[in-house]
Design a protein around this motif. Structure first.
Motif, mmCIF file in Angstrom:
data_model
loop_
_atom_site.group_PDB
_atom_site.id
_atom_site.type_symbol
_atom_site.label_atom_id
_atom_site.label_comp_id
_atom_site.label_asym_id
_atom_site.label_seq_id
_atom_site.Cartn_x
_atom_site.Cartn_y
_atom_site.Cartn_z
ATOM 1 N N GLU A 92 24.103 -11.214 49.657
ATOM 2 C CA GLU A 92 23.317 -11.764 48.557
ATOM 3 C C GLU A 92 23.587 -11.081 47.219
ATOM 4 O O GLU A 92 23.448 -11.679 46.164
ATOM 5 C CB GLU A 92 21.826 -11.667 48.874
ATOM 6 N N ASP A 124 19.456 -1.979 49.422
ATOM 7 C CA ASP A 124 20.276 -3.183 49.551
ATOM 8 C C ASP A 124 21.694 -2.957 49.058
ATOM 9 O O ASP A 124 22.668 -3.211 49.768
ATOM 10 C CB ASP A 124 19.649 -4.331 48.743
ATOM 11 N N ASP A 161 23.201 -9.030 55.956
ATOM 12 C CA ASP A 161 21.887 -8.921 55.313
ATOM 13 C C ASP A 161 21.535 -7.443 55.328
ATOM 14 O O ASP A 161 21.160 -6.892 56.368
ATOM 15 C CB ASP A 161 20.830 -9.740 56.051
ATOM 16 N N ASP A 204 16.897 -6.848 55.836
ATOM 17 C CA ASP A 204 16.184 -8.082 56.140
ATOM 18 C C ASP A 204 14.734 -7.744 56.449
ATOM 19 O O ASP A 204 14.454 -6.956 57.354
ATOM 20 C CB ASP A 204 16.830 -8.775 57.351
ATOM 21 N N THR A 228 12.001 -7.530 53.537
ATOM 22 C CA THR A 228 11.653 -6.676 52.389
ATOM 23 C C THR A 228 10.232 -6.127 52.481
ATOM 24 O O THR A 228 10.002 -4.934 52.281
ATOM 25 C CB THR A 228 11.814 -7.467 51.080
ATOM 26 N N ASP A 236 20.396 -14.701 57.641
ATOM 27 C CA ASP A 236 19.098 -14.384 58.233
ATOM 28 C C ASP A 236 19.014 -14.752 59.714
ATOM 29 O O ASP A 236 17.973 -14.507 60.343
ATOM 30 C CB ASP A 236 17.978 -15.127 57.484
ATOM 31 N N HIS A 237 20.067 -15.333 60.264
ATOM 32 C CA HIS A 237 20.003 -15.802 61.643
ATOM 33 C C HIS A 237 21.265 -15.539 62.468
ATOM 34 O O HIS A 237 21.185 -15.464 63.699
ATOM 35 C CB HIS A 237 19.702 -17.311 61.660
ATOM 36 N N TYR A 286 11.911 -3.813 59.810
ATOM 37 C CA TYR A 286 12.960 -4.475 59.035
ATOM 38 C C TYR A 286 14.241 -4.370 59.845
ATOM 39 O O TYR A 286 14.272 -3.714 60.900
ATOM 40 C CB TYR A 286 13.123 -3.834 57.652
ATOM 41 N N SER A 297 11.135 -9.770 59.684
ATOM 42 C CA SER A 297 12.591 -9.740 59.767
ATOM 43 C C SER A 297 13.157 -10.281 61.076
ATOM 44 O O SER A 297 12.450 -10.837 61.912
ATOM 45 C CB SER A 297 13.105 -8.309 59.550
ATOM 46 N N MET A 298 14.464 -10.056 61.254
ATOM 47 C CA MET A 298 15.181 -10.507 62.439
ATOM 48 C C MET A 298 14.880 -9.666 63.671
ATOM 49 O O MET A 298 15.462 -9.890 64.732
ATOM 50 C CB MET A 298 16.691 -10.507 62.163
#
Length: 454
Positions: free
Chosen positions: A150, A125, A217, A220, A222, A391-392, A231, A362-363
């Protein structure tokens, strides 16, 4: 550092209907590029910036200038430079994450399950965040770059985090040392701890309705990451509350749909038995789109020790044409902690969905719909859970440009202008391959909601 292959500087971008030319600058110094926040040395003749710093209005790069007017829209050049840099840096970030995940998977008894300690996923991260921040700041000037992420740099600055910081610094430097392979300019010397902390500290945007900022992110999904599964690395650019470009790096999501029925760990076995070829599994992809282009593109994950020849075998992707729920595949989150599987299961049955859901971390779910592997993604968060824009954002613009529809459960567009969270969300998020399918899902939600216990 590896000498640059000047032929790789000619960007053959599929979404730009123009030719480009290179400008050989005799000498580029640290004062010749406005807005750079890092100390740089002079670059003599034959040393080119592949992506140079732009001035505060993002004017033409000293390396690449448009030779003809672009034809596809009144201002089709908007964000094209930003997209090129974003795709390249996400490719770099995916390479970094692969190294960490491979190391993690080799330790079968690893107790890592969250980002709350000095775990490998925490290191990934921070390292992605620092790398992306450094590249974006060098490419556009730090005064022009604002990043929402984050990570809080204070966690890395305390005395008992020295081991974590050392691991991050090493990983960041290893990644930046390979920048030329991805068509980007790396640092002239390794970054120190203070440089890495400075890069991370610039990821302090809180978003909002005005101005331009990047939403990142770094890892994304975890649980998918630590379990050796899916991920994503997600990067989006938001301006005045609207997502204008998005990039999704999916290191374990194969280019070819026929490989989806196999867990990617199968690839780990096969790749040891047979050398990779153009006909074999392409492990991983990067999907990206720019607002108003009407196109989304996918390219394979860049192979190590080779120059990324833009656009790296990119192919266009489109959403599925299926609008019959009985034939559709729907995605939902794997993790039950922040979503209701029972409601989505009941809703799927009520609209005639008969296929087993595609549960993906995840995405990557957005990528699956954008390229036609699935048709519906429904997420209904449990009470108290708030969706984060990071996240989007990247997934939304990719779906829209690929021909799909993204709204909340009331049919309203997602609002990225309220800060870190998607405020005012009506019940949940609905992603569909087309408008007809979307209308059917929205009607079914209204019919089913009052009878549910959410």
């Amino acid at each position: 550092m590896m000498p640059l292959n000047c032929s790789s500087l000619v960007f053959r971008v599929p979404y730009i209907l123009a030719q480009t030319r290179l400008t050989n600058t005799k000498k580029l110094t640290s004062t010749s590029c406005v807005g750079s926040c890092f100390t740089t040395h002079s670059y003599q003749n034959k040393s080119f910036h592949i992506v140079s710093q732009f001035n505060q209005n993002y004017s033409s790069s000293p390396v690449m200038e448009d030779q003809t007017n672009l034809l596809s829209s009144p201002r089709p050049e908007n964000y094209s430079k930003e997209l090129i840099v974003a795709v390249r840096v996400v490719q770099m970030a995916c390479s970094l994450c692969q190294k960490v995940q491979d190391s993690l998977i080799s330790k079968t008894n690893s107790p890592v399950h969250s980002k709350d300690d000095n775990s490998p996923v925490t290191v990934a991260d921070w390292s992605v965040q620092a790398t992306v921040s450094w590249i974006l700041s060098e490419s556009f000037g730090c005064r022009n770059v604002s990043i929402l992420a984050e990570g809080d740099v204070q966690r890395l600055s305390v005395a008992d985090a020295s081991g974590l910081l050392d691991a991050v610094v090493k990983l960041v430097n290893d990644c930046l040392a390979e920048a030329t392979y991805f068509g980007l300019k790396g640092p002239d010397s390794p970054l120190g701890s203070s440089d890495v902390l400075e890069a991370i500290s610039r990821c302090n945007s809180t978003g909002g309705p005005t101005g331009k900022f990047w939403a990142l992110d770094p890892v994304d999904g975890t649980l998918g990451f630590v379990r050796g599964d899916q991920y994503a690395v997600a990067l989006a650019l938001i301006e005045d509350g609207e997502v204008v470009l998005g990039v999704l790096g999916c290191p374990n999501y194969p280019m070819k749909k026929e490989w989806l029925s196999y867990h990617h760990r199968y690839h780990r076995i096969i790749s040891k038995l047979t050398p990779p070829t153009s006909e074999s599994w392409d492990k991983g992809c990067v999907i990206y789109a720019r607002k108003g282009s009407g196109e989304a593109w996918m390219q394979p994950l860049h192979h190590k020790n080779k120059l990324l020849a833009w656009p790296n075998s990119a192919i266009p992707v489109r959403v599925s044409l299926i609008d019959n729920p009985a034939l559709a595949t729907f995605c939902e989150p794997v993790d039950k902690s922040n979503s209701s599987h029972s409601f989505t299961a009941g809703l799927a049955h009520s609209v005639g969905l008969r296929k087993q859901p595609l549960r993906v971390y995840s995405m990557v779910k957005y990528a699956a719909i954008a390229r036609g592997d699935a048709e519906i993604f429904m997420k209904f968060a449990r009470t108290g859970y708030k969706e984060k824009i990071g996240d989007h954002a990247a997934g939304v613009i990719i779906i829209q440009e690929a021909g799909g529809v993204v709204t909340d459960a009331g049919g309203s567009p997602l609002d990225f202008s309220k800060g870190i969270f998607l405020e005012g969300l009506d019940r949940g998020i609905i992603v569909c391959a087309g408008a007809k399918l979307h209308e059917k899902i929205i009607r079914a939600i209204d019919d089913s909601w009052n009878s549910s216990n959410l």
